[in-house]
Design an enzyme around this catalytic site. Structure first.
Site, short mmCIF file in Angstrom:
data_model
loop_
_atom_site.label_atom_id
_atom_site.label_comp_id
_atom_site.label_asym_id
_atom_site.label_seq_id
_atom_site.Cartn_x
_atom_site.Cartn_y
_atom_site.Cartn_z
N HIS A 174 -7.16 9.90 -2.12
CA HIS A 174 -6.64 9.73 -0.77
C HIS A 174 -7.55 10.32 0.31
O HIS A 174 -7.73 9.73 1.37
CB HIS A 174 -5.25 10.36 -0.67
CG HIS A 174 -4.40 9.76 0.41
ND1 HIS A 174 -3.02 9.76 0.38
CD2 HIS A 174 -4.72 9.12 1.56
CE1 HIS A 174 -2.54 9.16 1.45
NE2 HIS A 174 -3.56 8.78 2.20
N LYS A 183 -2.39 6.13 -4.30
CA LYS A 183 -3.45 7.08 -3.97
C LYS A 183 -3.19 8.43 -4.63
O LYS A 183 -2.03 8.84 -4.78
CB LYS A 183 -3.55 7.25 -2.45
CG LYS A 183 -3.73 5.93 -1.70
CD LYS A 183 -3.81 6.15 -0.20
CE LYS A 183 -3.79 4.82 0.52
NZ LYS A 183 -2.43 4.23 0.56
N ASP A 213 0.85 -1.19 0.00
CA ASP A 213 0.00 0.00 0.00
C ASP A 213 0.88 1.24 0.00
O ASP A 213 1.67 1.45 0.92
CB ASP A 213 -0.91 -0.01 1.23
CG ASP A 213 -1.87 1.16 1.24
OD1 ASP A 213 -2.96 1.02 0.65
OD2 ASP A 213 -1.53 2.21 1.81
N TYR A 225 3.47 9.68 0.99
CA TYR A 225 4.32 8.94 1.92
C TYR A 225 5.80 9.12 1.57
O TYR A 225 6.68 8.84 2.39
CB TYR A 225 3.99 7.45 1.93
CG TYR A 225 2.56 7.11 2.28
CD1 TYR A 225 1.74 7.99 2.97
CD2 TYR A 225 2.03 5.87 1.92
CE1 TYR A 225 0.43 7.66 3.28
CE2 TYR A 225 0.72 5.53 2.24
CZ TYR A 225 -0.07 6.42 2.91
OH TYR A 225 -1.37 6.09 3.22
#
Length: 231
Positions: free
Chosen positions: A105, A72, A38, A43
């Site tokens: 997201h 996302k 994921d 990130y």
């Protein structure tokens, strides 16, 4: 055999995923053994994840068909004209031709350059419908096998369902023993929408998480019964 779940349309999803939000970039190769990874551009780990995936594929540890990758769409890239380039950038970083699942997201829209923790001045009026229609084009272009949302309430999810040509396959939300998302799960199940949970351990030590999940009586009792740690 590891447990799997199904997405609308027949895709098989490994139930346990390696989340890349809270780890150092150099630790992404610790995902070895996981077949569901994921990711998200915010990130900051997609290039490292891409290197780990390329290494695993080149070594024959698994095939692309055995791997499930989620990415996302950031809140800063929700303008319709930004969706396709953002998807292409993620694929370049991940060294993949497609992702298995691409999610909006958050149901929020931010200005370009907004930091991870935004302030009021960073918010913009959102238009999820136009964003979703652009997401549908990534499916048509073969960049994503399925699309969905993250952090959407039942009301916001229903609004997407009402105008979607490509049905949302998943809603990824915070979910753990202290926040079981019973209303959302009851809404999604008859509609064939997978509910995916992040922060399954309660995200202890974070600004949004809970530090008491491991000490909840139901958790400690089950841990003792099965001779496992609370985690």
């Amino acid at each position: 055999m590891a447990q799997t779940l199904s997405l609308e349309g027949g895709a098989t999803v490994p139930a346990l995923a390696f989340g890349t939000s809270g780890i150092a970039p150099e630790l992404t190769e610790a995902s070895a053994g996981y077949k569901h990874v994921d990711c998200a551009p915010v990130y900051g780990k997609e290039p490292e994840v891409g290197k780990a995936i390329a290494k695993a594929l080149s070594q024959g540890l698994l095939t692309r068909d055995e791997l499930f990758v989620t990415s996302k769409l950031p809140c800063t890239e929700q303008e319709p004209e930004d969706v396709l380039p953002c998807s292409q950038k993620s694929l370049k970083d991940l060294q993949l031709e497609y992702v298995d699942l691409s999610l909006i997201h958050w149901p929020l829209k931010f200005k370009k350059g907004t930091p991870m923790l935004p302030s009021a001045e960073h918010f913009l009026p959102s238009d999820i419908k136009s964003t979703w229609q652009a997401m549908e084009k990534t499916v048509q272009a073969g960049l994503a096998r399925a699309i969905g949302v993250s952090n959407f309430s039942t009301k916001k999810l229903q609004s997407v369902i009402d105008y979607a040509v490509v049905k949302p396959a998943c809603d990824q939300v915070e979910m753990h023993p202290g926040w079981q998302q019973q209303i959302l799960r009851a809404f999604c199940k008859p509609r064939g929408i997978l509910v995916s949970g992040f922060s399954a351990l309660g995200a202890p030590g974070t600004f949004y998480g809970r530090n008491d999940i491991f000490s909840l009586p139901v958790v400690t009792e089950l841990a003792a019964k099965h001779k496992k740690t609370p985690a």
